[in-house]
Design an enzyme around this catalytic site. Sequence first.
Site, PDB file in Angstrom:
ATOM      1  CG  ASP A  38      39.070  38.812  34.937  1.00 13.38           C
ATOM      2  OD1 ASP A  38      38.131  37.525  33.970  1.00 13.38           O
ATOM      3  OD2 ASP A  38      39.875  38.017  34.926  1.00 13.38           O
ATOM      4  CG  HIS A  68      42.174  40.959  37.965  1.00 18.45           C
ATOM      5  ND1 HIS A  68      42.078  41.791  37.199  1.00 18.45           N
ATOM      6  CD2 HIS A  68      42.602  39.918  37.842  1.00 18.45           C
ATOM      7  CE1 HIS A  68      41.229  40.344  36.414  1.00 18.45           C
ATOM      8  NE2 HIS A  68      41.836  39.442  37.013  1.00 18.45           N
ATOM      9  CB  SER A 117      40.349  44.221  38.844  1.00 15.03           C
ATOM     10  OG  SER A 117      41.420  45.038  37.799  1.00 15.03           O
TER      11      SER A 117
END
Lengths: 190, 277
Positions: free
Chosen positions: A131, A38, A11
Amino acid sequence: MGRAVVVIGASLGGLDALGVLLSTLSASFPWPLAIVQHRSAEDVADTLPLILQRRCALPVREAEDKDPMLDGHVYVAPPDYHLLVERAALALSTEARVSLARPSIDVLFDSAVAAFGASVVAVVLTGASADGAQGARLVKARGGTLLVQDPATAESGVMPLAAIAAAKPDRVLPLAALGEYLNRLAAMRG
Amino acid sequence: MGSDANDGLEALEIELLTQGIFRHYGVDFRHYAYASLRRRIWNCVHAEKLATVTQLLDRVLRDTDVMERLLLQLSVNVTSMFRDPSFYRAFREKVVPLLRSHPFIRIWHAGCSTGEEVYSMAILLEEEGLYDRARLYATDMNEAVLAQARKGIFPMSAMPEYTRNYAASGPKAQLSDYYLARYDFALFRQALRRNVVFAHHNLVTDGSFNEFNVILCRNVMIYFDRELQGAVHRLFHASLRRFGVLALGRKESLRGTVHEASYTELDPVEKIYRRSA
């Protein structure tokens, strides 16, 4: 061991981290790699695979639905789609965000565990969300391999720490060492 | 996400579930894409507060309410207005000129869900001066989402995103010209659906029902396996006029499908194809 798959989640700070990790992978790396990074849903210029390709000896491409998953190829989740893996092919989904994310790292890891069981090698890199933690737990519950970027070396340590809190990683390493570890793992099992 | 069972057992349970639903209710999920179907099945198992897929099969066979909830959960109904603005821009630039020469334009929106993309296309056609000779057939397998689509009411909270999408789609007005804001909802102008027919149609089991100039089926077939995708491509090919246009999602393609050679690419990035044979 049979055929394995490497699934990678990144991310915040992931672009640089993925560049370093992929640049250390051997040109003869034998397994397919699927990546969730992401990014904004509006990032449709498809630049991420191009940027990563410049740093990687393996072919990198953005995943399309039902693409065959080839050994030694790197597949990146397109923006605004979940990426899932099956035994021999990739699959996409536009289902709701999971923990605010689409693509979601947890979704990718979960699909890999269902299709590859203990042969999954999951890697959690830098990020400011949780996540991947749930997915990391599933990977370890089924006997797969979990590698986590050393939080102290990550641009954001939140995601690595969440993964470490959810499951016991096989290795916690800085980026270049993670790449080397993947090379050795593949040489041993591949 | 329940992956505690071993692979083989989970796959068997899922096969029995889809087989059971098909035999008892005639609804066919047997050729849905496995990885994402499996996720949605587990979501149902958890929503029904059950522990296994086999328990869900037991409940679904005996309780039609459970079946109705499952039907909604297993079909994917996430959509938005002007999703992929660049697709609508390409449609204006490359498809609209082809349609101008036709006195009457039939468009099939297959798998329209709650209708956001149907209203988007209606707005586009209106702005291009084609709406009055067009008829949009918007179909879905799910009556509940069709009922919602017919209303043309969407949450106000989604309007900022839709307005951004619309602005990037090459528009000729403001999105707010097309709706009335009422408390938490945006009511889209009734006139936008004067030439829209919302109807029930299941791509898995129903056949061709007309001949179209354009078929839109974006991000629907990603939920089907290769075999079912092939069947749907045969259906579309049979339902599309020669030189008609087929639009798929940005990350789908005709590559490796039965009708790959029957189309030429109008826009390779936006996956807009033209039937050539």
